[in-house]
Design a protein around this motif. Structure first.
Motif, PDB file in Angstrom:
ATOM      1  N   SER A 135      52.747  40.523  32.591  1.00 51.38           N
ATOM      2  CA  SER A 135      52.338  41.902  32.844  1.00 51.38           C
ATOM      3  C   SER A 135      53.186  42.539  33.930  1.00 51.38           C
ATOM      4  CB  SER A 135      50.859  41.933  33.259  1.00 51.38           C
ATOM      5  OG  SER A 135      50.666  41.139  34.425  1.00 51.38           O
ATOM      6  N   VAL A 138      50.939  48.717  37.673  1.00 51.53           N
ATOM      7  CA  VAL A 138      50.852  50.165  37.455  1.00 51.53           C
ATOM      8  C   VAL A 138      50.633  50.827  38.816  1.00 51.53           C
ATOM      9  CG1 VAL A 138      49.525  52.014  36.357  1.00 51.53           C
ATOM     10  CG2 VAL A 138      49.928  49.869  35.132  1.00 51.53           C
ATOM     11  N   LEU A 191      46.118  55.391  33.413  1.00 51.10           N
ATOM     12  CA  LEU A 191      45.819  54.098  32.808  1.00 51.10           C
ATOM     13  C   LEU A 191      45.882  54.199  31.288  1.00 51.10           C
ATOM     14  CD1 LEU A 191      42.806  52.945  35.041  1.00 51.10           C
ATOM     15  CD2 LEU A 191      45.239  52.428  35.323  1.00 51.10           C
ATOM     16  N   ASP A 195      44.897  47.910  29.879  1.00 54.98           N
ATOM     17  CA  ASP A 195      45.246  47.644  31.282  1.00 54.98           C
ATOM     18  C   ASP A 195      44.159  46.802  31.943  1.00 54.98           C
ATOM     19  OD1 ASP A 195      47.533  49.076  31.018  1.00 54.98           O
ATOM     20  OD2 ASP A 195      46.857  50.829  32.152  1.00 54.98           O
ATOM     21  N   GLN A 214      38.955  45.184  31.581  1.00 52.63           N
ATOM     22  CA  GLN A 214      40.039  45.621  30.707  1.00 52.63           C
ATOM     23  C   GLN A 214      39.708  47.018  30.196  1.00 52.63           C
ATOM     24  OE1 GLN A 214      41.219  42.761  27.726  1.00 52.63           O
ATOM     25  NE2 GLN A 214      43.270  43.615  27.674  1.00 52.63           N
ATOM     26  N   VAL A 230      46.247  47.029  39.405  1.00 53.44           N
ATOM     27  CA  VAL A 230      46.304  47.296  37.967  1.00 53.44           C
ATOM     28  C   VAL A 230      47.515  46.580  37.366  1.00 53.44           C
ATOM     29  CG1 VAL A 230      46.379  49.033  36.158  1.00 53.44           C
ATOM     30  CG2 VAL A 230      45.239  49.534  38.329  1.00 53.44           C
ATOM     31  N   ARG A 232      49.525  45.868  33.646  1.00 52.66           N
ATOM     32  CA  ARG A 232      49.678  46.317  32.254  1.00 52.66           C
ATOM     33  C   ARG A 232      50.366  45.218  31.441  1.00 52.66           C
ATOM     34  NH1 ARG A 232      51.485  52.197  31.776  1.00 52.66           N
ATOM     35  NH2 ARG A 232      49.229  52.355  32.198  1.00 52.66           N
ATOM     36  N   ARG A 234      52.529  43.210  28.905  1.00 56.59           N
ATOM     37  CA  ARG A 234      53.774  43.591  28.251  1.00 56.59           C
ATOM     38  C   ARG A 234      53.582  43.632  26.739  1.00 56.59           C
ATOM     39  NH1 ARG A 234      58.171  40.103  31.875  1.00 56.59           N
ATOM     40  NH2 ARG A 234      57.738  41.224  33.831  1.00 56.59           N
TER      41      ARG A 234
END
Length: 625
Positions: A135, A138, A191, A195, A214, A230, A232, A234
């Motif tokens: 990940s 963010v 968001l 995420d 989530q 946070v 995110r 991939r």
């Protein structure tokens, strides 16, 4: 005496201070305690450090954490024991011989041998990846730095600002309240579904893992504040791997390994967190569990909707009919699922046919009250169970190039021609499998690993030995007296149940009879038609599957493991119609006097002479002749 953060925090300032102290002092002991200072919250943790002027010889460091609510004398005794040790661990403390770099955290759990061992064991799930490999972070909106963008009321162009308190332990985001904050967020702050939002602040006394939610479509539009972290996922990472990572983040071990700066979670340490990733077998099991969970949730929603509709129909008669008719299918689903908790139902429906059919006969004999026949059926089922698993072990071992010493005795009996292998020979194979170093080195998902555990443990060993003794007595006309028969039957069935319980892995290793194979040279795949011989009847539907292999044999038996790989069982197990009873049956070689092969049926015990000229060659190739 200092705040515990001086020694335990990952904060750079604390690290610098530890580094400066180490230039003049050797730390001999760190004693972590809570509730020592009057007027301060009882969960506040302090560290008492015992220092000695730096010497040429650097002593080991001892770390102790006083537990709360434990017997004081026992804690003191454990502390005194730690002071005398040069290494290892006591119940509440441990010794570090090789000291970490001065700037590294000396938090109690960071270097705890138990935690270190747990971290190393994570690889047993399959593999380990850093969270940063799965990940990206963010950007968050800082409550102080971006104060001019934040509002207490929803206005045009604003989105909800999520804080740590909005992240719930059940994995959801709390709905907005009157005290919710709103923000004019830039695109990079927004968001997206999927995420992961994690609380950045947590209670030091909380025994649970990280609090992770989530994001779903229902939570948007939203941005996150600096009281969260946070991540995110991939795009190229499978959802299964993310789901497994989230499960791990919610464990106490993950929170321990992630470290902290005071009561804060640091992004740098979180991204470096080692996260276990499932191998193929475990991943499939997790997917199956998730599918089962979703199905159960759907059934629950169907039942809730049906109950809520009782008084919404046009008439009571219509409501009554609807509840009875639609409720019937729901009740049948639950009843069918409940049967799986019953061992007998699982064996009759999900165990390989040779064992399931024998169990069915045992059930029938016991229910009919024919004690003598039931007693014999129990012993027959036990022998067939061990015979089947032993034959599978020999077939799988042959593919892996692993030989069993017990085969020598089996080979001698086969060529002798008087009596074939029996209960004791199957036990010898399985005992050898349980202790074999060669088998221990196989991958964890290999089906031989399950077989190794069948007779492992004292309870299984004792049950197997008692059944063997009873089988031996039966064969030598030392029959149980009629008066003692009820107790003997009950005891023998309990021992059989113990072994069957240990053999539940067979429900995940179907026995397949390949009926046809069609190879496509252009696609490099084979269309395989097969019968899954699971349950107590050999008449089952023919199914098909596509495999990337052209070495499958039409007419042979295969075992399919949890990874859907096929393992040939010939010549150890052979499937065909029985010349005696004309029923499709499973056979193993019983005797080979003067080159003539006699096969024995696992389901009925029938023995016949096999005219095939290729069987002796196959048996010799497998080491049985």
């Amino acid at each position: 005496m200092t705040p515990a953060e001086l020694w335990a925090s990952d904060n750079p300032l604390a690290g610098d201070l530890r580094h400066d102290l180490s230039g003049r002092w050797d730390t001999l002991l760190l004693l972590y305690s809570t509730g020592l200072i009057n007027g301060v919250h009882p969960s506040y943790q302090v560290a008492t450090a015992f220092l000695r002027a730096k010497a040429a010889h650097r002593p080991p460091l001892k770390i102790f954490q006083t537990p709360r609510g434990k017997d004081e004398s026992a804690v003191v005794k454990d502390f005194e024991a730690l002071l005398t040790r040069g290494g290892g661990r006591t119940q509440y403390g441990y010794v570090i011989r090789e000291l970490p770099p001065p700037k590294e955290s000396l938090g109690f759990q960071r270097h705890d041998p138990v935690v270190i061992r747990q971290r190393a064991d994570l690889a047993s799930f399959g593999s380990i990846s850093a969270l940063s490999d799965l990940s990206d972070t963010v950007p968050r909106i800082h409550l102080a730095v971006h104060a001019e963008l934040i509002s207490d009321e929803a206005e045009p162009g604003t989105v909800r600002l999520l804080g740590g308190r909005d992240v719930q332990r059940d994995g959801t985001v709390a709905p907005p309240t009157d005290g919710a904050r709103w923000v004019r967020a830039q695109r990079e702050h927004l968001l997206a579904p999927g995420d992961l939002v994690i609380r950045e602040i947590y209670d030091l006394g909380d025994p649970h893992g990280l609090v992770v939610a989530q994001i779903t479509e229902q939570d948007l539009p939203a941005a996150a504040s600096n009281t969260t972290v946070v991540l995110r996922p991939r795009n190229d990472i499978e959802q299964q791997r993310i789901r497994f990572a989230v499960m791990f983040l919610r464990t106490p071990l993950a929170r321990t390994l992630a470290g902290r700066s005071g009561i804060h979670l640091t992004v740098r340490n979180l991204l470096a967190l080692p996260v276990p990733q499932p191998d193929e077998a475990l991943g499939q099991a997790v997917n199956d569990l998730e599918a089962a969970r979703l199905q159960l949730e759907k059934w629950q929603k169907d039942a809730d909707a049906l109950l809520e509709s009782v008084f919404t129909h046009r008439s009571p008669a219509q409501a009554r009919s609807e509840i009875i008719d639609r409720g019937r299918s729901l009740r049948l689903r639950v009843e069918a699922a409940s049967l799986l908790d019953q061992l007998g139902h699982t064996v009759r429906t999900r165990f390989p046919y040779p064992i399931a059919s024998r169990w069915r006969e045992t059930d029938a004999r016991r229910s009919a009250g024919d004690l003598r026949a039931a007693y014999g059926a129990v012993l027959d089922t036990a022998e067939v169970l061990l015979c089947y698993v032993a034959q599978v072990a020999l077939a799988l071992g042959r593919v892996e190039g692993i030989s069993f010493g017990a085969v020598a005795a089996i080979r001698e009996k086969l060529s002798g021609g008087r009596s074939g292998p029996g209960f004791g020979d199957w036990v010898a194979v399985l005992d050898e499998a349980a202790t074999s170093r060669q088998l221990r080195g196989l991958p964890a998902e290999h089906p031989l690993q399950d077989i190794r555990g069948l007779l492992a443990g004292q309870d299984a060993t004792d049950a197997r030995q008692r059944l063997y003794d009873r089988r031996n007595d039966q064969a030598h006309l030392r029959h149980v007296d009629t008066i003692d028969l009820p107790a003997a039957l009950q005891s023998a069935f309990a021992d059989l149940t113990t072994l069957i319980e240990r053999a539940r892995f067979l429900a995940d290793s179907p026995l397949l009879h390949v009926t046809d194979v069609g190879w496509d040279s252009l696609e490099k795949t084979a269309v395989v038609r097969y019968r899954e011989l699971m349950g107590d009847h050999p008449v089952v539907p023919t199914r098909s599957m596509i495999v990337p292999s052209n070495d499958l044999e039409k007419g042979s038996l295969y075992l399919r493991d949890s990874g859907h790989r096929l393992h040939l069982l010939r010549p150890f197990l052979i499937g065909q119609d029985c010349p005696t009873c004309r029923a499709w049956s499973t056979f193993h070689v019983d005797r080979v006097p003067k080159g003539t092969v006699f096969l024995k049926c696992l389901e009925h015990g029938h023995v016949f002479k096999d005219p095939s000229p290729t069987v002796p060659t196959a048996l010799a190739g497998a080491g049985l002749l």
